[in-house]
Write a protein that holds these residues in place. Sequence first.
Motif, PDB file in Angstrom:
ATOM      1  N   ALA A  45       0.853  -1.186   0.000  1.00 54.72           N
ATOM      2  CA  ALA A  45       0.000   0.000   0.000  1.00 54.72           C
ATOM      3  C   ALA A  45       0.889   1.236   0.000  1.00 54.72           C
ATOM      4  N   ALA A  46       0.355   2.305  -0.582  1.00 53.19           N
ATOM      5  CA  ALA A  46       1.119   3.557  -0.637  1.00 53.19           C
ATOM      6  C   ALA A  46       1.352   4.115   0.763  1.00 53.19           C
ATOM      7  N   LYS A  47       0.362   3.898   1.656  1.00 57.88           N
ATOM      8  CA  LYS A  47       0.481   4.378   3.028  1.00 57.88           C
ATOM      9  C   LYS A  47       0.265   3.208   3.973  1.00 57.88           C
ATOM     10  N   LEU A  48       1.059   3.144   5.031  1.00 53.41           N
ATOM     11  CA  LEU A  48       0.944   2.092   6.019  1.00 53.41           C
ATOM     12  C   LEU A  48       0.705   2.702   7.385  1.00 53.41           C
ATOM     13  N   ALA A  49      -0.015   1.976   8.227  1.00 54.90           N
ATOM     14  CA  ALA A  49      -0.326   2.456   9.567  1.00 54.90           C
ATOM     15  C   ALA A  49      -0.244   1.294  10.536  1.00 54.90           C
ATOM     16  N   GLU A  50      -0.163   1.628  11.817  1.00 60.19           N
ATOM     17  CA  GLU A  50      -0.218   0.605  12.840  1.00 60.19           C
ATOM     18  C   GLU A  50      -1.633   0.021  12.870  1.00 60.19           C
ATOM     19  N   GLN A  51      -1.693  -1.300  13.021  1.00 59.13           N
ATOM     20  CA  GLN A  51      -2.996  -1.945  12.964  1.00 59.13           C
ATOM     21  C   GLN A  51      -3.948  -1.428  14.040  1.00 59.13           C
ATOM     22  N   ALA A  52      -3.404  -1.152  15.243  1.00 60.60           N
ATOM     23  CA  ALA A  52      -4.263  -0.708  16.338  1.00 60.60           C
ATOM     24  C   ALA A  52      -4.899   0.650  16.060  1.00 60.60           C
ATOM     25  N   GLN A  53      -4.272   1.473  15.225  1.00 57.69           N
ATOM     26  CA  GLN A  53      -4.801   2.807  14.925  1.00 57.69           C
ATOM     27  C   GLN A  53      -5.199   2.918  13.452  1.00 57.69           C
ATOM     28  N   TRP A  54      -5.590   1.797  12.876  1.00 55.64           N
ATOM     29  CA  TRP A  54      -5.814   1.765  11.435  1.00 55.64           C
ATOM     30  C   TRP A  54      -6.951   2.675  10.994  1.00 55.64           C
ATOM     31  N   PRO A 266     -11.951   6.758  -0.084  1.00 54.06           N
ATOM     32  CA  PRO A 266     -10.755   6.939   0.747  1.00 54.06           C
ATOM     33  C   PRO A 266      -9.541   6.293   0.083  1.00 54.06           C
ATOM     34  N   ALA A 267      -8.390   6.899   0.256  1.00 46.17           N
ATOM     35  CA  ALA A 267      -7.164   6.314  -0.295  1.00 46.17           C
ATOM     36  C   ALA A 267      -6.807   5.068   0.502  1.00 46.17           C
ATOM     37  N   PRO A 268      -6.473   3.963  -0.177  1.00 48.46           N
ATOM     38  CA  PRO A 268      -6.142   2.724   0.548  1.00 48.46           C
ATOM     39  C   PRO A 268      -4.991   2.935   1.527  1.00 48.46           C
ATOM     40  N   THR A 269      -5.246   2.610   2.777  1.00 48.94           N
ATOM     41  CA  THR A 269      -4.222   2.671   3.819  1.00 48.94           C
ATOM     42  C   THR A 269      -4.019   1.261   4.346  1.00 48.94           C
ATOM     43  N   GLY A 270      -2.803   0.779   4.275  1.00 47.75           N
ATOM     44  CA  GLY A 270      -2.532  -0.590   4.672  1.00 47.75           C
ATOM     45  C   GLY A 270      -1.861  -0.694   6.019  1.00 47.75           C
ATOM     46  N   PHE A 271      -1.480  -1.899   6.379  1.00 49.51           N
ATOM     47  CA  PHE A 271      -0.755  -2.158   7.610  1.00 49.51           C
ATOM     48  C   PHE A 271       0.104  -3.397   7.384  1.00 49.51           C
ATOM     49  N   GLN A 450     -11.204  -5.526   0.677  1.00 43.88           N
ATOM     50  CA  GLN A 450     -10.236  -6.576   0.967  1.00 43.88           C
ATOM     51  C   GLN A 450      -9.301  -6.172   2.104  1.00 43.88           C
ATOM     52  N   TRP A 451      -8.955  -4.891   2.191  1.00 45.32           N
ATOM     53  CA  TRP A 451      -8.160  -4.436   3.324  1.00 45.32           C
ATOM     54  C   TRP A 451      -8.945  -4.614   4.626  1.00 45.32           C
ATOM     55  N   VAL A 452     -10.235  -4.287   4.583  1.00 45.30           N
ATOM     56  CA  VAL A 452     -11.072  -4.471   5.771  1.00 45.30           C
ATOM     57  C   VAL A 452     -11.152  -5.951   6.137  1.00 45.30           C
ATOM     58  N   ALA A 453     -11.300  -6.815   5.130  1.00 44.35           N
ATOM     59  CA  ALA A 453     -11.367  -8.254   5.377  1.00 44.35           C
ATOM     60  C   ALA A 453     -10.059  -8.769   5.969  1.00 44.35           C
ATOM     61  N   LEU A 454      -8.926  -8.257   5.471  1.00 41.58           N
ATOM     62  CA  LEU A 454      -7.638  -8.675   6.016  1.00 41.58           C
ATOM     63  C   LEU A 454      -7.485  -8.190   7.456  1.00 41.58           C
ATOM     64  N   ALA A 457      -9.259 -10.621   9.383  1.00 40.10           N
ATOM     65  CA  ALA A 457      -8.638 -11.940   9.333  1.00 40.10           C
ATOM     66  C   ALA A 457      -7.431 -12.049  10.262  1.00 40.10           C
ATOM     67  N   VAL A 458      -6.747 -10.926  10.498  1.00 33.00           N
ATOM     68  CA  VAL A 458      -5.572 -10.965  11.378  1.00 33.00           C
ATOM     69  C   VAL A 458      -5.926 -10.570  12.808  1.00 33.00           C
ATOM     70  N   GLY A 459      -7.231 -10.507  13.113  1.00 31.87           N
ATOM     71  CA  GLY A 459      -7.651 -10.239  14.487  1.00 31.87           C
ATOM     72  C   GLY A 459      -7.758  -8.781  14.834  1.00 31.87           C
ATOM     73  N   GLY A 460      -8.139  -7.954  13.873  1.00 33.27           N
ATOM     74  CA  GLY A 460      -8.268  -6.519  14.123  1.00 33.27           C
ATOM     75  C   GLY A 460      -9.251  -6.220  15.239  1.00 33.27           C
ATOM     76  N   GLU A 461      -9.025  -5.112  15.919  1.00 33.57           N
ATOM     77  CA  GLU A 461      -9.871  -4.759  17.053  1.00 33.57           C
ATOM     78  C   GLU A 461     -10.127  -3.256  17.062  1.00 33.57           C
ATOM     79  N   TRP A 462     -11.369  -2.887  17.342  1.00 34.08           N
ATOM     80  CA  TRP A 462     -11.694  -1.471  17.494  1.00 34.08           C
ATOM     81  C   TRP A 462     -11.147  -1.008  18.832  1.00 34.08           C
TER      82      TRP A 462
END
Length: 471
Positions: A45-54, A266-271, A450-454, A457-462
């Motif tokens: 992804a062009a931009k990456l973020a920490e999963q906890a603050q995605w 929104p621009a795709p932001t990955g982790f 697909q980013w939301v699904a991933l 899939a990796v155990g994301g948490e609000w």
Amino acid sequence: MRLRHSLIPLLAAGMLSACAVNLPAPTAAQLDPNANEWQASSPVAAKLAEQAQWWQAWQDPVLLQLQTAAQQDNPTLQLAAARIREARAKAYSAKAYLWPTLSGSASGTRAKNELMSPASVNNSGSVGLDASWEIDLWGGVRAAEQGLLANLAARTTEWHDARASMAAEVANAYVTYRAYQVMRQIVQQDLQSRERSWQLTQDKARVGLSSPVDVALLDASVAEGQAQLFEMQDGEAVAIKALVALTGLEESEVRVLLAQGEAALPAPTGFQVASLPAEVISQRPDIRIAAEQVKGAAADVGVAKVARLPSLSLFGAISVGEVRSGGSTTVSGTSWSFGPTLKLPIFNAGRLKSDQDAAEARYDQALANYQQLVRQAVREVEENMVRLDGAAKRVSATQRAVAGYQRQLDSGEAMWKAGAASLLDLEVSRRLLLGTQTRLISLQREQLAQWVALYKAVGGEWPLAAGEAQP
């Protein structure tokens, strides 16, 4: 592997402590996901973020407001919170069986018997105190408590999972709305172009410079564009209905919020995805819930084993009573009793052994379910990374296609106005461009989904808000 270090304590730490009976516990081999590294390429992804603050990394205030509203008032989260409270109450009640129970009683009667002479009125009364204590000789009560604590942990994990799932649903509905909004704008611009061409062709037909066939063709083209516009508008409306249901806000409030944002995806932001599958798997709520279910099933085995062993209880009672007849005391005194009771199952036609066998079978089922979920989790992460990689490639190729078809249409319109190209060729170019533009938006929406699904899939948490505590 790290999975062994993180989940073996979760599954086995409480199984053997404070219990005289042996409880089943999974081995390291049974917990191993049999995957040492990911086979699919890590998503780019062009931009990456920490999963906890995605979610904050999306930098979309409208989405965050919708997310916050959904987290504050939602029946799904309220149901999960109520289940936590129920499980906590049951876990607390289990501790009470480790302590003696005391109960008090008081009674009083007034009676008159005229069959005897002389008739007299009798008054009687008593107060008493009873105590009982079933000694946890074999750890059966502690095993039951462990099972209830495992259930509490599972219900708590479900609440966190429900929050993450709710955030994912809101994000998907929001992205769908923005996608239809962008496509509607594209269709509107295309429809305006079609209407101008139609009007121009009608003017030409009036002076004999264009045939009725061309007029009919453009009339059909305008109708087709209007149908596509209605389809985009319907898609927006349905997405708004979904956001209303998810957030609990009034539809007017949702529309006001959506109007504050930019009409763009929104621009795709990955982790980054952890390199070891075991690190990812241990974070997933469904895996942690399954692990707690294994602990609970093991505790049930312990309870079933204890039911086949002798039990020891202590009972005690104190009673003070008085009987008055004719105003004078006839009987008055105190009684007490104390003693142990030992029970030993002798014959039950194999019922207790069958109960233990059933509990052990349920443990095997829980462990097999855990192992199956681990395999499914690895598969889901792998598949999502494959889809994300493919989506990125399709988006890039489709963007080039849009640019090419746009140049073709621009050239075709100039040639048609100069009389060097046919109207049919122009309409073909227009449809190719419109189809590719809408397909590009759909692909970009799919990429975000697909980013939301991933993330799930990796155990994301609000994340919990500052000062917020779980139910």
